[in-house]
Design an enzyme around this catalytic site. Structure first.
Site, short mmCIF file in Angstrom:
data_model
loop_
_atom_site.label_atom_id
_atom_site.label_comp_id
_atom_site.label_asym_id
_atom_site.label_seq_id
_atom_site.Cartn_x
_atom_site.Cartn_y
_atom_site.Cartn_z
N ARG A 109 46.33 38.17 35.46
CA ARG A 109 46.17 36.92 36.21
C ARG A 109 46.05 35.74 35.25
O ARG A 109 45.42 35.85 34.20
CB ARG A 109 44.92 37.00 37.10
CG ARG A 109 45.22 37.45 38.50
CD ARG A 109 43.99 37.68 39.30
NE ARG A 109 43.06 36.55 39.36
CZ ARG A 109 42.04 36.46 40.20
NH1 ARG A 109 41.82 37.43 41.08
NH2 ARG A 109 41.23 35.43 40.19
N ARG A 168 32.12 30.26 48.97
CA ARG A 168 31.73 30.27 47.57
C ARG A 168 30.78 29.12 47.24
O ARG A 168 30.34 29.01 46.10
CB ARG A 168 32.97 30.13 46.70
CG ARG A 168 33.43 31.43 46.03
CD ARG A 168 34.70 31.09 45.35
NE ARG A 168 35.11 31.90 44.26
CZ ARG A 168 36.07 32.82 44.34
NH1 ARG A 168 36.59 33.13 45.49
NH2 ARG A 168 36.48 33.41 43.25
N ARG A 216 41.70 43.28 32.58
CA ARG A 216 42.22 43.63 33.91
C ARG A 216 43.74 43.41 34.01
O ARG A 216 44.27 42.43 33.50
CB ARG A 216 41.52 42.75 34.95
CG ARG A 216 41.96 43.01 36.36
CD ARG A 216 41.00 42.44 37.36
NE ARG A 216 41.02 40.98 37.45
CZ ARG A 216 40.40 40.30 38.41
NH1 ARG A 216 39.69 40.96 39.32
NH2 ARG A 216 40.46 38.99 38.44
N LYS A 220 35.41 43.11 44.37
CA LYS A 220 35.42 42.74 45.80
C LYS A 220 36.78 43.04 46.44
O LYS A 220 36.84 43.48 47.58
CB LYS A 220 35.12 41.24 45.98
CG LYS A 220 33.73 40.83 45.54
CD LYS A 220 33.41 39.41 45.97
CE LYS A 220 34.32 38.36 45.35
NZ LYS A 220 34.21 38.26 43.88
P1 AMP Z 1 39.57 35.02 43.42
O1 AMP Z 1 40.86 35.72 43.55
O2 AMP Z 1 38.67 35.21 44.62
O3 AMP Z 1 38.86 35.30 42.11
O4 AMP Z 1 39.91 33.44 43.41
C1 AMP Z 1 40.74 32.88 42.40
C2 AMP Z 1 40.54 31.39 42.35
O5 AMP Z 1 40.91 30.78 43.60
C3 AMP Z 1 39.12 30.90 42.10
O6 AMP Z 1 38.77 30.94 40.70
C4 AMP Z 1 39.20 29.49 42.64
O7 AMP Z 1 39.91 28.64 41.76
C5 AMP Z 1 40.07 29.67 43.88
N1 AMP Z 1 39.25 29.99 45.07
C6 AMP Z 1 39.35 31.12 45.83
N2 AMP Z 1 38.47 31.09 46.84
C7 AMP Z 1 37.79 29.92 46.71
C8 AMP Z 1 36.72 29.32 47.44
N3 AMP Z 1 36.18 29.92 48.51
N4 AMP Z 1 36.26 28.12 47.02
C9 AMP Z 1 36.81 27.49 45.95
N5 AMP Z 1 37.79 28.02 45.21
C10 AMP Z 1 38.29 29.22 45.58
#
Ligand code: AMP
Length: 250
Positions: A194, A122, A161, A43
């Site tokens: 990460r 989410r 990754r 994404k």
């Molecule tokens: P991402 O980079 O989108 O994979 O997000 C990394 C982490 O940020 C996720 O595993 C959650 O812990 C937190 N996070 C990001 N966006 C959300 C969201 N919309 N709702 C809840 N947690 C989020």
């Protein structure tokens, strides 16, 4: 739509140098997109490409949380420090904290240029909150792109990754290794893994996706916005598929 407009529109989507200005017709409307899909489907990469092509703002809640997490202790609110704990573990951050973060971006959400939301919403509660905001502002989403990929491939992608700390280019230790270990091919930046790309956190994140995020597929299907796209394959192919799917909707 007349034939010339159709051709202009197709060229613009393809990014043809022959026609770089947006076509006439309904594409003058700002694009307001949501990207759905499990962690690791790409994404972030597709979001960057779409934002460049459609000239819209990229809002990634994951990136916003990581940026907030990098602030020094005193500059961090207690809610944000708490959010970092959820994040490191791979759990979803509570809806109220997430909405607070997104609300800070409301100028971008109102922007006449349009926006792309990556990693938000989410949960159903987040999707309903966003819908309420959009209704209040008399705005509407254009499409919700749902990137589809088998779970085995997702796990393999996440566990190898590596990301550039500077330009955010994505590498993979096996499938797209950098020329020099630990160094970004594109800008020479440092590559890092990460914190949540470890086996335990990956399992928790995929479970959180299945449990909390996949119900959004039905939510957006019911609103007539869902646009499924196969996310398997090189980024440029997935991008071309995304553009074709959006073009079919426009
Ligand atoms: P991402 O980079 O989108 O994979 O997000 C990394 C982490 O940020 C996720 O595993 C959650 O812990 C937190 N996070 C990001 N966006 C959300 C969201 N919309 N709702 C809840 N947690 C989020």
């Amino acid at each position: 739509m007349d034939a010339q407009n159709k051709i202009d529109r197709a060229r613009w989507f393809e990014g043809s140098s022959a026609n770089t200005s947006p076509p006439t017709g309904d594409l003058h409307q700002p694009w307001r997109l949501v990207l759905l899909g499990a962690p690791g489907v790409g994404k972030g990469t597709q979001g960057e490409l779409l934002c460049q092509r459609l000239e819209i703002c990229h809002i990634s809640t994951g990136d916003l949380f990581r940026a907030a997490g990098n602030r020094k202790g005193g500059d961090q609110t207690p809610a944000m420090a708490d959010a970092m704990k959820y994040m490191r573990h791979g759990d979803l951050v509570p809806d109220s904290v997430v909405w607070e973060l997104v609300r800070e971006q409301s100028d971008f959400l109102r922007s006449r240029k349009g926006f792309l939301l990556d990693g938000f919403p989410r949960t159903l509660a987040q999707a309903e909150r966003l819908q309420l905001f959009m209704d209040d502002e008399k705005l509407s989403l254009t499409a919700v792109v749902d990137y589809e990929m088998p779970q085995a491939e997702i796990t393999m992608r996440l566990s190898g990754r590596r990301i550039c700390a500077q330009c955010k280019s994505v590498f993979h230790v096996t499938w797209r290794p950098p020329k020099t270990e630990g160094v970004c091919d594109d800008c020479g930046g440092r590559l890092y893994r990460r914190d949540d790309d470890n086996p335990a956190s990956i399992a928790i994140r995929l479970e959180a996706y299945k449990h909390s995020t996949s119900p959004l597929i039905q939510f957006y299907k019911d609103l007539g916005l869902l646009t499924p796209v196969d996310a398997v394959g090189p980024a440029d192919e997935v991008f071309a598929r995304t553009m074709a799917a959006l073009q079919a909707r426009a």
